[in-house]
Design an enzyme around this catalytic site. Structure first.
Site, PDB file in Angstrom:
ATOM      1  N   ASP A  58      38.945  51.124  31.860  1.00  0.00           N
ATOM      2  CA  ASP A  58      38.728  49.779  31.332  1.00  0.00           C
ATOM      3  C   ASP A  58      39.856  48.837  31.731  1.00  0.00           C
ATOM      4  O   ASP A  58      40.488  48.213  30.889  1.00  0.00           O
ATOM      5  CB  ASP A  58      38.632  49.884  29.797  1.00  0.00           C
ATOM      6  CG  ASP A  58      38.205  48.589  29.148  1.00  0.00           C
ATOM      7  OD1 ASP A  58      37.454  47.837  29.769  1.00  0.00           O
ATOM      8  OD2 ASP A  58      38.634  48.332  28.019  1.00  0.00           O
ATOM      9  N   GLU A  78      48.212  41.556  32.703  1.00  0.00           N
ATOM     10  CA  GLU A  78      49.007  40.373  32.369  1.00  0.00           C
ATOM     11  C   GLU A  78      50.451  40.529  32.844  1.00  0.00           C
ATOM     12  O   GLU A  78      50.977  41.633  32.896  1.00  0.00           O
ATOM     13  CB  GLU A  78      48.984  40.139  30.848  1.00  0.00           C
ATOM     14  CG  GLU A  78      47.577  39.915  30.303  1.00  0.00           C
ATOM     15  CD  GLU A  78      47.517  39.715  28.787  1.00  0.00           C
ATOM     16  OE1 GLU A  78      48.543  39.352  28.184  1.00  0.00           O
ATOM     17  OE2 GLU A  78      46.425  39.912  28.218  1.00  0.00           O
ATOM     18  N   ASP A 135      46.546  47.663  26.391  1.00  0.00           N
ATOM     19  CA  ASP A 135      45.152  47.992  26.092  1.00  0.00           C
ATOM     20  C   ASP A 135      44.716  49.346  26.657  1.00  0.00           C
ATOM     21  O   ASP A 135      44.013  49.413  27.666  1.00  0.00           O
ATOM     22  CB  ASP A 135      44.227  46.882  26.613  1.00  0.00           C
ATOM     23  CG  ASP A 135      42.795  47.086  26.137  1.00  0.00           C
ATOM     24  OD1 ASP A 135      42.582  47.918  25.244  1.00  0.00           O
ATOM     25  OD2 ASP A 135      41.903  46.419  26.682  1.00  0.00           O
TER      26      ASP A 135
HETATM   27  N1  LIG Z   1      51.248  44.432  21.591  1.00  0.00           N
HETATM   28  C1  LIG Z   1      50.643  43.257  21.648  1.00  0.00           C
HETATM   29  N2  LIG Z   1      51.193  42.164  21.123  1.00  0.00           N
HETATM   30  C2  LIG Z   1      50.590  40.962  21.200  1.00  0.00           C
HETATM   31  N3  LIG Z   1      49.422  40.748  21.796  1.00  0.00           N
HETATM   32  C3  LIG Z   1      48.821  41.797  22.337  1.00  0.00           C
HETATM   33  C4  LIG Z   1      49.393  43.104  22.304  1.00  0.00           C
HETATM   34  N4  LIG Z   1      48.570  43.944  22.934  1.00  0.00           N
HETATM   35  C5  LIG Z   1      47.538  43.210  23.344  1.00  0.00           C
HETATM   36  N5  LIG Z   1      47.679  41.918  23.006  1.00  0.00           N
HETATM   37  C6  LIG Z   1      46.788  40.807  23.311  1.00  0.00           C
HETATM   38  O1  LIG Z   1      45.559  41.011  22.730  1.00  0.00           O
HETATM   39  C7  LIG Z   1      44.537  41.030  23.716  1.00  0.00           C
HETATM   40  C8  LIG Z   1      43.487  42.030  23.310  1.00  0.00           C
HETATM   41  O2  LIG Z   1      44.072  43.289  23.143  1.00  0.00           O
HETATM   42  P1  LIG Z   1      43.363  44.574  23.696  1.00  0.00           P
HETATM   43  O3  LIG Z   1      43.104  44.341  25.142  1.00  0.00           O
HETATM   44  O4  LIG Z   1      44.140  45.753  23.290  1.00  0.00           O
HETATM   45  O5  LIG Z   1      42.032  44.503  22.845  1.00  0.00           O
HETATM   46  P2  LIG Z   1      40.536  44.717  23.302  1.00  0.00           P
HETATM   47  O6  LIG Z   1      39.680  44.510  22.114  1.00  0.00           O
HETATM   48  O7  LIG Z   1      40.446  46.001  24.002  1.00  0.00           O
HETATM   49  O8  LIG Z   1      40.316  43.526  24.296  1.00  0.00           O
HETATM   50  P3  LIG Z   1      39.184  43.509  25.387  1.00  0.00           P
HETATM   51  O9  LIG Z   1      37.942  43.899  24.687  1.00  0.00           O
HETATM   52  O10 LIG Z   1      39.209  42.092  25.863  1.00  0.00           O
HETATM   53  O11 LIG Z   1      39.595  44.498  26.422  1.00  0.00           O
HETATM   54  C9  LIG Z   1      45.256  41.397  25.013  1.00  0.00           C
HETATM   55  O12 LIG Z   1      44.637  40.916  26.152  1.00  0.00           O
HETATM   56  C10 LIG Z   1      46.603  40.758  24.801  1.00  0.00           C
HETATM   57  O13 LIG Z   1      46.612  39.441  25.272  1.00  0.00           O
HETATM   58 MN   LIG Z   2      40.051  46.537  26.000  1.00  0.00          MN
END
Ligand SMILES: Nc1ncnc2c1ncn2[C@@H]1O[C@H](COP(=O)(O)OP(=O)(O)OP(=O)(O)O)[C@@H](O)[C@H]1O
Ligand SMILES: [Mn+2]
Length: 520
Positions: free
Chosen positions: A395, A400, A415
């Site tokens: 995935d 970033e 992620d």
């Molecule tokens: N440790 C962190 N601190 C702050 N922001 C974060 C952190 N980890 C992730 N994020 C932000 O939150 C967003 C979403 O997190 P993550 O990708 O883990 O969730 P997701 O639900 O899997 O998202 P997606 O479905 O879009 O893949 C990331 O793209 C990032 O910008």
């Molecule tokens: Mn994700």
């Protein structure tokens, strides 16, 4: 009369056409922004758009490796073995033969990959680079400038700053924390021990995540436990519909650190009281989704696009809940991140393939496009491919970087909730970047060789590293076994690249010899 009607029709048509044009342009602009990594109003081409493939092209080292590997695992019966696990397949699972059935019976002799070690230890040949120096890249660290965020922002880290703030401001252009870091443990301890002051749901993203607020403006990103450790990716789920696993986030951080990448924020497990530590301190929107299940457990579901309803609720036992806590990325002014579309992004469509899946020359195209045409970025994507292959993460649609560090900086490993889902399956397509480019950092190869040959294997180191986590054991054993197996596969992939390059080199010099022979 006719004139009026026709005019109206024309007007209507024109209006419709205009509206469609505006909508289309809008969509195009949004899509383009994702494509080009927009930074401070400048457009910097990041990589080509995802193109869908039409024709199957079976050439290239990636496809060859795939075929070879499949043939090998079929010849040995199966590389997978039986899991007798009640959670794995419920009675209603009608997925057919999605899962393994045979036990491994023979173990091949340990291959130490001495040929690869020789390349890692060989000195860099500046005048006359050997053919393998185009594959195994030794980096120069001579003009090593590595400013911290604090330096870039002209900020002083005050003595009474929280551990997290100190950590955030110490992030450098090259890595999130240094090899000799002393703050990671403190940041983790805070996330485990500090009282939770406030909880809100994180907006955006597809599955539920909570922002946890502690005293002193410390924040963490929480992903809740949904299933027991032994639950595997459902056979009929795509990578984009797979449930996220809190344990994968924790294990990925430990692996990233063990591999020496240091591109993932610290993540820890923690047990919560869902009533006192979430329900009583959360905002109204989240509070509205709390309920008591028929089994008398406290549950909530939040609001999101995937699995945020009563039938997919997060439930305590009866009110104890486990989850992962990731240290928050910097939120200080001017610490924005730039979002890049991953060149080897999957199609995220259940029937279509992306261009890289069938085009053996895909890497040649990527190599020409900024920022992949210089500095570290392409090598970083190779590391990411290694990392994702080890954890089985399919995935990786975007990644970033910190804008302030420009292009010659590391991609943040973010992620990983969809990693560690299929311990009996090795997803070779995740290695496609490495196989199609035939490229790897020498330091990464060195680490892989060390983890393969010991004294301690990767699984042993991971088991040890994870054992200190509050929710240990974090990973189901088959996932640790898979890590060792996958290290071997990556090494084999690098060897195949080198073999092909050496054959080409040999053919080239033969031709030259033949040519010279004519003159002798
Ligand atoms: N440790 C962190 N601190 C702050 N922001 C974060 C952190 N980890 C992730 N994020 C932000 O939150 C967003 C979403 O997190 P993550 O990708 O883990 O969730 P997701 O639900 O899997 O998202 P997606 O479905 O879009 O893949 C990331 O793209 C990032 O910008
Ligand atoms: Mn994700």
């Amino acid at each position: 009369m006719y004139w009026i009607r026709s005019k109206k029709l024309k007007e209507r048509l024109a209006l419709g056409f205009g509206a469609t044009l505006v909508l289309f342009t809008l969509l195009l602009v949004i899509d383009l922004q994702m494509d080009l990594g927009v930074s401070r109003g400048e457009f910097i081409p990041s990589h080509a758009r995802i193109r869908f493939a039409n024709d199957e092209d079976k050439g290239g080292i990636y496809n060859e490796f795939h075929r070879k590997y499949l043939a090998k695992s079929n010849a040995s019966g199966s590389k997978e073995y039986l899991t007798t696990n009640a959670h794995t397949r419920s009675r209603t699972d009608t997925s057919g033969s999605g899962y393994p059935s045979k036990q491994i019976t023979t173990t091949p002799p340990h291959d130490r990959f001495k040929d690869l070690t020789a390349m890692v230890v060989a000195p860099k040949n500046r005048r006359n680079p050997e053919y393998y120096e185009r594959i195994v890249i030794k980096e120069d660290h001579e003009d090593f400038v590595n400013p911290t965020l604090a330096e870039m922002l002209d900020l002083r880290i005050s003595n009474n700053a929280s551990n997290l703030e100190k950590f955030q401001l110490s992030i450098t252009k090259n890595e999130l924390y240094s090899k000799s870091d002393t703050l990671v443990d403190a940041v983790i301890e805070d996330m485990v021990k500090l009282p939770i002051k406030h909880v809100v749901q994180k907006e955006g993203g597809t599955q539920i995540k909570l922002i946890i607020e502690y005293p002193n403006d410390i924040h963490a990103l929480f992903k809740p436990m949904r299933f027991p450790r032994e639950q595997q990716t459902l056979p009929n789920h795509f990578y984009f519909t797979d449930y996220e696993r809190h344990t994968a986030e924790i294990a990925a951080f430990h692996l990233d650190r063990l591999m020496g990448f240091r591109r993932a924020m610290p993540v820890t497990g923690r047990l919560l009281n869902i009533t006192t530590e979430i329900e009583r301190v959360c905002d109204d929107n989240l509070l509205k989704t709390f309920f008591i299940s028929p089994a008398r457990n406290k549950c909530f579901h939040g609001k999101c696009s995937y699995y945020c309803d009563t039938s997919h609720a997060i439930c305590g036992n009866p009110d104890t809940l486990e989850g992962s806590f990731a240290a928050f990325l910097p939120t200080q002014q001017d610490t924005q991140r730039k979002v890049w579309r991953h060149p080897w992004r999957r199609s995220y469509h259940k029937r279509r393939k992306a261009q890289w899946e069938t085009d053996p020359d895909y890497c040649a195209m990527v190599r020409d496009i900024p920022p992949y045409d210089e500095d570290r970025r392409l090598l970083d994507l190779m590391d990411m491919s290694v990392f994702d292959f080890l954890i089985g993460n399919m995935d990786r649609h975007h990644y970033e970087t910190f804008k302030i560090f420009g292009n010659d900086t590391f991609p943040i490993h973010l992620d990983h909730g969809r990693g560690f889902g299929r311990p009996f399956h090795d997803e070779l397509s995740i290695l496609a970047p490495l196989l199609q480019c035939c490229l790897i950092r020498s330091s990464t190869l060195e680490t892989l060789l060390l983890l393969h040959n010991g004294p301690k294997t990767l699984s042993e180191r991971m088991r040890e590293s994870l054992s200190v986590d509050p929710i240990a054991p974090v990973l189901w054993e088959p996932h640790l076994t898979a890590l060792d197996r996958r290290v071997g596969i990556i090494l084999q992939a690098v060897r195949d690249c080198l073999k092909k390059a050496s054959e080409e080199e040999f053919d080239g010099s033969q031709n030259q010899l033949g040519h010279n022979d004519n003159f002798s």
